[in-house]
Design a protein around this motif. Sequence first.
Motif, PDB file in Angstrom:
ATOM      1  N   ILE A 279       0.834  -1.203   0.000  1.00  0.00           N
ATOM      2  CA  ILE A 279       0.000   0.000   0.000  1.00  0.00           C
ATOM      3  C   ILE A 279       0.868   1.253   0.000  1.00  0.00           C
ATOM      4  O   ILE A 279       0.635   2.201  -0.753  1.00  0.00           O
ATOM      5  CB  ILE A 279      -0.947  -0.009   1.210  1.00  0.00           C
ATOM      6  N   LEU A 280       1.891   1.252   0.844  1.00  0.00           N
ATOM      7  CA  LEU A 280       2.736   2.447   0.982  1.00  0.00           C
ATOM      8  C   LEU A 280       3.575   2.685  -0.272  1.00  0.00           C
ATOM      9  O   LEU A 280       3.671   3.811  -0.770  1.00  0.00           O
ATOM     10  CB  LEU A 280       3.630   2.308   2.210  1.00  0.00           C
ATOM     11  N   ILE A 281       4.171   1.640  -0.783  1.00  0.00           N
ATOM     12  CA  ILE A 281       4.975   1.779  -1.998  1.00  0.00           C
ATOM     13  C   ILE A 281       4.087   2.149  -3.178  1.00  0.00           C
ATOM     14  O   ILE A 281       4.448   2.967  -4.031  1.00  0.00           O
ATOM     15  CB  ILE A 281       5.752   0.478  -2.278  1.00  0.00           C
ATOM     16  N   GLY A 282       2.887   1.584  -3.202  1.00  0.00           N
ATOM     17  CA  GLY A 282       1.946   1.920  -4.267  1.00  0.00           C
ATOM     18  C   GLY A 282       1.552   3.383  -4.260  1.00  0.00           C
ATOM     19  O   GLY A 282       1.162   3.939  -5.297  1.00  0.00           O
ATOM     20  N   ALA A 283       1.668   4.016  -3.087  1.00  0.00           N
ATOM     21  CA  ALA A 283       1.375   5.448  -2.980  1.00  0.00           C
ATOM     22  C   ALA A 283       2.608   6.305  -3.252  1.00  0.00           C
ATOM     23  O   ALA A 283       2.563   7.522  -3.076  1.00  0.00           O
ATOM     24  CB  ALA A 283       0.817   5.758  -1.592  1.00  0.00           C
ATOM     25  N   GLY A 284       3.702   5.654  -3.646  1.00  0.00           N
ATOM     26  CA  GLY A 284       4.910   6.396  -3.981  1.00  0.00           C
ATOM     27  C   GLY A 284       5.729   6.820  -2.783  1.00  0.00           C
ATOM     28  O   GLY A 284       6.523   7.758  -2.878  1.00  0.00           O
ATOM     29  N   LEU A 285       5.573   6.136  -1.650  1.00  0.00           N
ATOM     30  CA  LEU A 285       6.266   6.519  -0.430  1.00  0.00           C
ATOM     31  C   LEU A 285       7.521   5.681  -0.218  1.00  0.00           C
ATOM     32  O   LEU A 285       7.524   4.474  -0.498  1.00  0.00           O
ATOM     33  CB  LEU A 285       5.341   6.372   0.778  1.00  0.00           C
ATOM     34  N   GLY A 286       8.559   6.303   0.316  1.00  0.00           N
ATOM     35  CA  GLY A 286       9.764   5.583   0.665  1.00  0.00           C
ATOM     36  C   GLY A 286       9.653   4.984   2.055  1.00  0.00           C
ATOM     37  O   GLY A 286       9.062   5.579   2.957  1.00  0.00           O
ATOM     38  N   ILE A 287      10.201   3.782   2.224  1.00  0.00           N
ATOM     39  CA  ILE A 287      10.152   3.086   3.515  1.00  0.00           C
ATOM     40  C   ILE A 287      11.586   2.841   3.973  1.00  0.00           C
ATOM     41  O   ILE A 287      12.216   1.858   3.582  1.00  0.00           O
ATOM     42  CB  ILE A 287       9.388   1.748   3.408  1.00  0.00           C
ATOM     43  N   PRO A 288      12.139   3.716   4.806  1.00  0.00           N
ATOM     44  CA  PRO A 288      13.529   3.539   5.234  1.00  0.00           C
ATOM     45  C   PRO A 288      13.730   2.439   6.262  1.00  0.00           C
ATOM     46  O   PRO A 288      14.872   2.050   6.531  1.00  0.00           O
ATOM     47  CB  PRO A 288      13.898   4.905   5.818  1.00  0.00           C
ATOM     48  N   GLY A 289      12.663   1.931   6.859  1.00  0.00           N
ATOM     49  CA  GLY A 289      12.847   0.875   7.848  1.00  0.00           C
ATOM     50  C   GLY A 289      11.559   0.517   8.555  1.00  0.00           C
ATOM     51  O   GLY A 289      10.480   1.004   8.234  1.00  0.00           O
ATOM     52  N   GLY A 290      11.707  -0.361   9.554  1.00  0.00           N
ATOM     53  CA  GLY A 290      10.556  -0.792  10.335  1.00  0.00           C
ATOM     54  C   GLY A 290      10.760  -2.199  10.864  1.00  0.00           C
ATOM     55  O   GLY A 290      11.859  -2.762  10.801  1.00  0.00           O
ATOM     56  N   THR A 291       9.709  -2.760  11.423  1.00  0.00           N
ATOM     57  CA  THR A 291       9.668  -4.152  11.857  1.00  0.00           C
ATOM     58  C   THR A 291       8.364  -4.745  11.333  1.00  0.00           C
ATOM     59  O   THR A 291       7.597  -4.061  10.649  1.00  0.00           O
ATOM     60  CB  THR A 291       9.694  -4.275  13.395  1.00  0.00           C
ATOM     61  N   ALA A 292       8.107  -5.986  11.685  1.00  0.00           N
ATOM     62  CA  ALA A 292       6.859  -6.608  11.248  1.00  0.00           C
ATOM     63  C   ALA A 292       5.638  -5.992  11.915  1.00  0.00           C
ATOM     64  O   ALA A 292       4.515  -6.253  11.505  1.00  0.00           O
ATOM     65  CB  ALA A 292       6.890  -8.119  11.522  1.00  0.00           C
ATOM     66  N   LEU A 293       5.831  -5.137  12.916  1.00  0.00           N
ATOM     67  CA  LEU A 293       4.712  -4.476  13.591  1.00  0.00           C
ATOM     68  C   LEU A 293       4.495  -3.035  13.131  1.00  0.00           C
ATOM     69  O   LEU A 293       3.473  -2.443  13.452  1.00  0.00           O
ATOM     70  CB  LEU A 293       4.916  -4.499  15.107  1.00  0.00           C
ATOM     71  N   PHE A 294       5.437  -2.474  12.410  1.00  0.00           N
ATOM     72  CA  PHE A 294       5.266  -1.091  11.933  1.00  0.00           C
ATOM     73  C   PHE A 294       6.223  -0.831  10.779  1.00  0.00           C
ATOM     74  O   PHE A 294       7.218  -1.532  10.594  1.00  0.00           O
ATOM     75  CB  PHE A 294       5.505  -0.081  13.058  1.00  0.00           C
ATOM     76  N   ARG A 295       5.902   0.216  10.030  1.00  0.00           N
ATOM     77  CA  ARG A 295       6.769   0.698   8.972  1.00  0.00           C
ATOM     78  C   ARG A 295       6.963   2.204   9.134  1.00  0.00           C
ATOM     79  O   ARG A 295       6.016   2.934   9.450  1.00  0.00           O
ATOM     80  CB  ARG A 295       6.172   0.412   7.597  1.00  0.00           C
ATOM     81  N   LEU A 296       8.183   2.657   8.897  1.00  0.00           N
ATOM     82  CA  LEU A 296       8.495   4.081   8.901  1.00  0.00           C
ATOM     83  C   LEU A 296       8.491   4.588   7.467  1.00  0.00           C
ATOM     84  O   LEU A 296       9.110   3.987   6.580  1.00  0.00           O
ATOM     85  CB  LEU A 296       9.860   4.338   9.536  1.00  0.00           C
ATOM     86  N   VAL A 297       7.778   5.681   7.252  1.00  0.00           N
ATOM     87  CA  VAL A 297       7.706   6.317   5.936  1.00  0.00           C
ATOM     88  C   VAL A 297       8.446   7.645   6.003  1.00  0.00           C
ATOM     89  O   VAL A 297       8.338   8.368   7.001  1.00  0.00           O
ATOM     90  CB  VAL A 297       6.234   6.541   5.523  1.00  0.00           C
ATOM     91  N   ARG A 298       9.183   7.959   4.961  1.00  0.00           N
ATOM     92  CA  ARG A 298       9.852   9.256   4.872  1.00  0.00           C
ATOM     93  C   ARG A 298       9.404   9.949   3.594  1.00  0.00           C
ATOM     94  O   ARG A 298       9.588   9.425   2.493  1.00  0.00           O
ATOM     95  CB  ARG A 298      11.368   9.087   4.873  1.00  0.00           C
ATOM     96  N   THR A 299       8.788  11.116   3.745  1.00  0.00           N
ATOM     97  CA  THR A 299       8.294  11.872   2.604  1.00  0.00           C
ATOM     98  C   THR A 299       8.154  13.344   2.967  1.00  0.00           C
ATOM     99  O   THR A 299       7.730  13.669   4.090  1.00  0.00           O
ATOM    100  CB  THR A 299       6.934  11.337   2.109  1.00  0.00           C
ATOM    101  N   PRO A 300       8.492  14.261   2.066  1.00  0.00           N
ATOM    102  CA  PRO A 300       8.254  15.689   2.339  1.00  0.00           C
ATOM    103  C   PRO A 300       6.779  16.005   2.549  1.00  0.00           C
ATOM    104  O   PRO A 300       6.437  17.019   3.150  1.00  0.00           O
ATOM    105  CB  PRO A 300       8.793  16.381   1.082  1.00  0.00           C
ATOM    106  N   ALA A 301       5.920  15.109   2.064  1.00  0.00           N
ATOM    107  CA  ALA A 301       4.477  15.326   2.184  1.00  0.00           C
ATOM    108  C   ALA A 301       3.907  14.784   3.491  1.00  0.00           C
ATOM    109  O   ALA A 301       2.685  14.709   3.648  1.00  0.00           O
ATOM    110  CB  ALA A 301       3.755  14.682   1.003  1.00  0.00           C
ATOM    111  N   ALA A 302       4.774  14.421   4.459  1.00  0.00           N
ATOM    112  CA  ALA A 302       4.288  13.805   5.697  1.00  0.00           C
ATOM    113  C   ALA A 302       3.235  14.639   6.419  1.00  0.00           C
ATOM    114  O   ALA A 302       2.196  14.089   6.838  1.00  0.00           O
ATOM    115  CB  ALA A 302       5.460  13.491   6.622  1.00  0.00           C
ATOM    116  N   PRO A 303       3.423  15.952   6.619  1.00  0.00           N
ATOM    117  CA  PRO A 303       2.378  16.722   7.314  1.00  0.00           C
ATOM    118  C   PRO A 303       1.036  16.682   6.572  1.00  0.00           C
ATOM    119  O   PRO A 303      -0.019  16.545   7.201  1.00  0.00           O
ATOM    120  CB  PRO A 303       2.952  18.138   7.364  1.00  0.00           C
ATOM    121  N   ALA A 304       1.082  16.796   5.241  1.00  0.00           N
ATOM    122  CA  ALA A 304      -0.164  16.761   4.471  1.00  0.00           C
ATOM    123  C   ALA A 304      -0.804  15.381   4.534  1.00  0.00           C
ATOM    124  O   ALA A 304      -2.032  15.251   4.635  1.00  0.00           O
ATOM    125  CB  ALA A 304       0.107  17.156   3.017  1.00  0.00           C
ATOM    126  N   LEU A 305       0.009  14.341   4.492  1.00  0.00           N
ATOM    127  CA  LEU A 305      -0.525  12.979   4.554  1.00  0.00           C
ATOM    128  C   LEU A 305      -1.107  12.696   5.935  1.00  0.00           C
ATOM    129  O   LEU A 305      -2.159  12.054   6.058  1.00  0.00           O
ATOM    130  CB  LEU A 305       0.575  11.978   4.212  1.00  0.00           C
TER     131      LEU A 305
END
Length: 351
Positions: A279-305
């Motif tokens: 879902i996240l990659i399909g939205a064009g978001l970068g995933i710098p890391g995470g675990t099986a319980l969460f994912r971290l997204v990094r994007t300049p659009a974070a506040p808007a998202l």
Amino acid sequence: MAKRASATDIFPYTDANKPLPHGGDLGAARRLFPNAPEPFIDLSTGINPNPYPLPPLPAELFARLPDAAATARLAAAAAKSYGAPSAAHVVPAPGTQILLPLVAGLVRRGRATILSPTYNEHGRAARLAGHSVVETRELVALGDADLAIVTNPNSPDGRLIDRETLLALAAKLRARGGVLVVDEAFMDVGPPGFSLAGDVDRGSLVVLRSFGKFFGLAGIRLGFALLDQPAAVRLAAKLGPWAVSGPALAVGTAALADAAWIEATRQRLLHASGRLDGILIGAGLGIPGGTALFRLVRTPAAPALFHHLGGAGILVRNFPDNATWLRFGLPAGEEEWQRLQMAMAAFPGKG
């Protein structure tokens, strides 16, 4: 009209000596997004959304003081599940949160160095125990600390440090009277061979384990410190008698002994986190890391998202010290998955 959310609306910066805000505050989310559809979906924590099924609990567990024998059974179950040397190396507590300043208080007052960015309560707890606090991104900087703190796997980025590296750090600290604390709150979903639970009898090493995250029962308030026996005796004395409730003792003992559920849940969480990636990659978001319980997204659009999802009744974790980050937990069921999928597809800033 609801005001536009910013990266500090739900999780604002506060003085380090005061209680800090965390994920899971749906009350604040509803105040910020009063017109959001219900039920509100909470993806702001790293808690398993499909919890361990509660066993039948006799009424006397709620009526009587917790039994010492039940506490011993829980410690034994935790030692076996986590790989500690013995039950005598395990101190159960009403959540790992309450352990943080108590563990920091086992060390002479001095300098606490924390590998950051990480769970911000570690710094506050160390200050409460009388330490000065330094945050660093360099592991080598922890070698001169009186109290060194590492979260492994880390939140929010899932950073992992191998066991040999941490044992070498622990040995260096031990030689100069320091202590290494390793917060393994998410190690239940970490790779094999990374936990230091089996090494705590070497001394000057404390491993913290969270029950509520993996088992999805955060409201139980149950956690563990694994450490050498003399330190375990000192820590248990700080907690005092009846630290863990009777119901928590019973549920924790049953869950930690349920090896089949544990393994099946690890596989389910791996599958779910892979679906979240899609879902996240399909939205064009970068995933710098995470675990099986969460994912971290990094994007300049974070506040808007963050604002877009909040308006859709979905709360994710934002970070006041990094406005480009958002952390996504796992939806609980198919309806929540579909709502997240639709909300992400409707985000105008994607791609």
